[in-house]
Design a protein around this motif. Structure first.
Motif, PDB file in Angstrom:
ATOM      1  N   TYR A 132      75.081  88.885  36.133  1.00 25.98           N
ATOM      2  CA  TYR A 132      74.939  88.915  37.585  1.00 25.98           C
ATOM      3  C   TYR A 132      76.191  89.486  38.282  1.00 25.98           C
ATOM      4  O   TYR A 132      76.774  88.884  39.172  1.00 25.98           O
ATOM      5  N   ASP A 133      76.612  90.677  37.779  1.00 28.00           N
ATOM      6  CA  ASP A 133      77.706  91.440  38.399  1.00 28.00           C
ATOM      7  C   ASP A 133      78.963  90.602  38.575  1.00 28.00           C
ATOM      8  O   ASP A 133      79.553  90.530  39.660  1.00 28.00           O
ATOM      9  N   ARG A 134      79.405  90.023  37.508  1.00 27.90           N
ATOM     10  CA  ARG A 134      80.639  89.244  37.597  1.00 27.90           C
ATOM     11  C   ARG A 134      81.841  90.147  37.850  1.00 27.90           C
ATOM     12  O   ARG A 134      82.820  89.747  38.464  1.00 27.90           O
ATOM     13  N   GLY A 135      81.788  91.341  37.353  1.00 26.58           N
ATOM     14  CA  GLY A 135      82.926  92.244  37.543  1.00 26.58           C
ATOM     15  C   GLY A 135      83.902  92.170  36.384  1.00 26.58           C
ATOM     16  O   GLY A 135      83.606  91.625  35.315  1.00 26.58           O
ATOM     17  N   HIS A 136      85.104  92.704  36.624  1.00 22.78           N
ATOM     18  CA  HIS A 136      86.116  92.760  35.575  1.00 22.78           C
ATOM     19  C   HIS A 136      86.844  91.425  35.453  1.00 22.78           C
ATOM     20  O   HIS A 136      87.139  90.753  36.435  1.00 22.78           O
ATOM     21  N   LEU A 137      87.150  91.072  34.205  1.00 21.38           N
ATOM     22  CA  LEU A 137      87.922  89.869  33.928  1.00 21.38           C
ATOM     23  C   LEU A 137      89.402  90.220  33.934  1.00 21.38           C
ATOM     24  O   LEU A 137      89.796  91.377  33.679  1.00 21.38           O
ATOM     25  N   SER A 138      90.233  89.262  34.216  1.00 22.24           N
ATOM     26  CA  SER A 138      91.679  89.494  34.183  1.00 22.24           C
ATOM     27  C   SER A 138      92.141  89.612  32.745  1.00 22.24           C
ATOM     28  O   SER A 138      91.621  88.936  31.856  1.00 22.24           O
ATOM     29  N   CYS A 139      93.126  90.492  32.526  1.00 29.65           N
ATOM     30  CA  CYS A 139      93.637  90.721  31.175  1.00 29.65           C
ATOM     31  C   CYS A 139      95.092  90.285  31.118  1.00 29.65           C
ATOM     32  O   CYS A 139      95.955  90.854  31.818  1.00 29.65           O
ATOM     33  N   GLN A 140      95.384  89.276  30.312  1.00 29.02           N
ATOM     34  CA  GLN A 140      96.743  88.747  30.207  1.00 29.02           C
ATOM     35  C   GLN A 140      97.494  89.335  29.009  1.00 29.02           C
ATOM     36  O   GLN A 140      98.609  88.906  28.725  1.00 29.02           O
TER      37      GLN A 140
END
Length: 615
Positions: free
Chosen positions: A554-562
């Motif tokens: 459902y179009d969560r988008g990009h996740l943060s990359c640590q």
């Protein structure tokens, strides 16, 4: 723990039971049940048809305590089941009640049967147990004051005052035996059958219990009880005796005439010898021709009683011809005395009361869900939005699915096993209908099935750092709720059909292999073509797929990359890689709802199988 029943000592040191002076209303009509040429056979898969009773004859009279004696395997319990009307298939012979052919359904309405292992809900008090019995067995029109008076009278006559507010599990053996009598005395039945009421009791407690049975008989009832090996003190309490050996009746009549009949057949009882031990020794020699003389002598004595009707070849067939309801269980099951809504109300209250006191069912299960949720949150602390830890987050969600299922399936097995025997007994005694029990069982379990997964997902969801969106949380919550339902109903179905060892083996053995096809261990496109259909029938696939779509769809988008490099920065790309693309959470829930509905139907069918199997 000792009983509180009063005793006094005679000059020779024998303990005599002092019966309270409180009396129940004696039955109005004197009864006499005459049975002749009664045989009973069962079909075996390996040995064909085996006959357990061979043309037995005798009679039971009100106002007299009748004991059924015989060596192990003589057919004592079988005869009791046949006389009480609990066995109908394979029964032949004539049963006359006061000179008229016995109507089995009417007879079951006026009689009660107390088996050797009389199961009761251990987390109800003595008074609550009697109260439930009164609410379900007495007509709805009975005033509350009259019900309370009946309960008080039973408590007094059975000397249960000291334990009336004690949980059943905390009562002594003698108190439980007397409580089992009290449950059936609610309707003041004129005919009572007891299967080994002294089993597991010491000699003093046995004498107390048999003293109560004698009192009930002398108040005008037919009271019949199987006693394995009575002492001389117990033997004196019997008015009439039935002596069985290898399915044949050696003697049926007054105890005072028993030794004389045996002596006529060539068996003399030595002086100062326990008559019960003597007839058991004779019964163990039933192949002797003098025992044949005893059998024929008993048949001749009872065949002289005037019979007004011809022999009924099969009582069940005769009843089935005139019965309106042709279900097999309707032949031996009395009609319920209260309305469906009242049955439902009483059963719901009982289920909820028992559950609230059950350490494993409620308290420990809630604590377990909270503790595991906290542990899960600590182990997977705030990894939900980190693309570098996405595989670990997927493992976290798989564990959520696994725990929601197994944490509810296994406890449900144990709970259902405890109630199964009680349900069968109460159903066949006409306490309530199958529909009332089924609906009350399903509804009473709902609070726990909602509370546990709500606490579990509520704690673990936010501790593990899943997306702080209400819609996604509600989707995960819905998946956990329906997973709990599926696990619970699989547990109760197994617990109703199988014994404990088989249930504990079958549930994991049949469900764990389905986890291989959930999409966690291997992607569906990597499976062999002949294994892919299994994915379509594995409910774990839709549970896991629903969780994945709730978190990453459902179009969560990009996740943060640590980290320096993250292979999956897009939730959409990840779902495509594991063959779970598409925002089809509704489809997953629809399939899981269908699985739940099928399990509900299967549970209802399982209850049907259980009651038919008990015939």
């Amino acid at each position: 723990m000792t009983d509180s029943a009063g005793q006094r000592q005679t000059s020779n040191g024998l303990a005599i039971v002092q019966i309270p002076v409180v009396r129940l209303t004696p039955p109005r009509q004197e009864l006499e049940l005459h049975f002749s040429q009664v045989s009973y056979s069962v079909k075996s898969a390996t040995k064909g048809t085996k006959q357990l009773l061979h043309e037995v004859c005798g009679q039971l009279r009100s106002g007299r305590l009748t004991g059924v004696l015989g060596p192990s395997g003589a057919g004592k319990t079988t005869l009791l089941n046949v006389l009480a009307g609990f066995k109908v298939n394979g029964v032949s012979g004539q049963f006359d009640l006061n000179g008229q052919p016995r109507d089995l359904l009417s007879f079951r309405n006026m009689s009660s049967y107390i088996p050797q292992d009389f199961e009761m809900l251990s987390l109800l008090t003595v008074e609550e147990t009697l109260r439930v019995s009164a609410d379900l067995k007495l007509p709805t029109s009975t005033p509350l004051e009259q019900k309370q008076k009946i309960i008080d009278d039973i408590v007094d006559i059975l000397n249960l005052q000291s334990c009336r507010r004690t949980l059943v599990r905390s009562t002594s053996g003698g108190e439980r035996k007397r409580l089992s009598m009290g449950i059936e005395l609610i309707t003041n039945p004129p005919v009572m059958f007891f299967d080994e009421p002294t089993s597991g009791l010491d000699s003093v407690t046995s004498l107390q219990v048999m003293g109560y049975l004698q009192r009930l008989a002398h108040d005008g009832r037919i009271v019949v009880c199987v006693v394995h090996q009575p002492s001389s003190n117990l033997m004196r309490l019997f008015d009439d005796v039935l002596v069985l050996a290898h399915g044949e009746l050696l003697y049926a009549g007054p105890q005072a005439e028993m030794l004389g009949c045996f002596q006529q057949a060539g068996y003399c009882c030595p002086n100062y010898y326990n008559p019960a031990d003597f007839v058991l020794e004779v019964g163990s020699e039933s192949s002797n021709q003098r025992c044949d003389a005893l059998i024929e002598q008993n048949k001749d004595r009872h065949s002289s009683i005037k019979r007004l009707h011809k022999l009924i070849p099969d009582e069940q067939t005769a009843l089935m011809d005139s019965a309106i309801d042709l279900r097999p269980d309707s032949v031996v099951r009395p009609k319920e005395q209260v309305s469906f809504s009242y049955q439902l109300c009483v059963l719901m209250k009982r289920h909820l009361r028992v559950m609230s006191r059950n350490l494993i069912a409620v308290q420990m299960r809630i604590i377990m869900h909270v503790v595991v949720a906290l542990l899960l949150g600590v182990v997977y602390w705030q990894i939900g939005d980190d693309a570098a830890k996405l595989p670990s987050n997927v493992a976290c969600l798989f564990f959520v699915m696994l725990f929601a299922f197994s944490g509810n399936a296994m406890p449900s097995i144990l709970l259902c096993l405890q109630e199964s025997a009680i349900f069968i007994r109460e159903y066949y005694n006409g306490w309530y209908s199958l529909n009332a029990y089924y609906i009350s069982k399903v509804l009473a379990d709902l609070p726990l099935q909602f509370t546990c997964p709500t606490l579990f997902i509520g704690i673990s969801y936010f501790m593990t750092g899943q997306p702080p969106e209400l819609s996604r949380f509600l989707m995960c919550w819905a998946v956990c709720i329906i997973t709990t339902f599926i696990g619970h109903f699989i547990g109760v179905i197994a617990g109703s059909l199988l014994d404990m060892q088989m249930s504990i083996f079958i549930v994991p053995a049949s469900t764990i292999p389905l986890m291989l096809f959930s999409g966690f261990f291997i992607r569906m496109r990597e499976l062999s073509w002949f294994l892919r259909p299994i994915c379509d029938i594995s409910f774990f696939r839709y549970i896991f797929e629903g969780l994945m779509r709730a978190i990453y769809g459902y179009d969560r988008g990009h996740l943060s990359c640590q980290s320096e490099y993250c292979h999956f920065k897009s939730g959409k790309q990840f779902l495509k890689d594991i063959d779970m693309q598409g925002d089809e959470f509704g489809w997953d829930m629809m399939v899981l709802s269908l699985v739940t509905l099928l399990l509900l139907i299967a549970f209802y069918a399982t209850l049907h199988v259980s009651i038919r199997r008990a015939l």
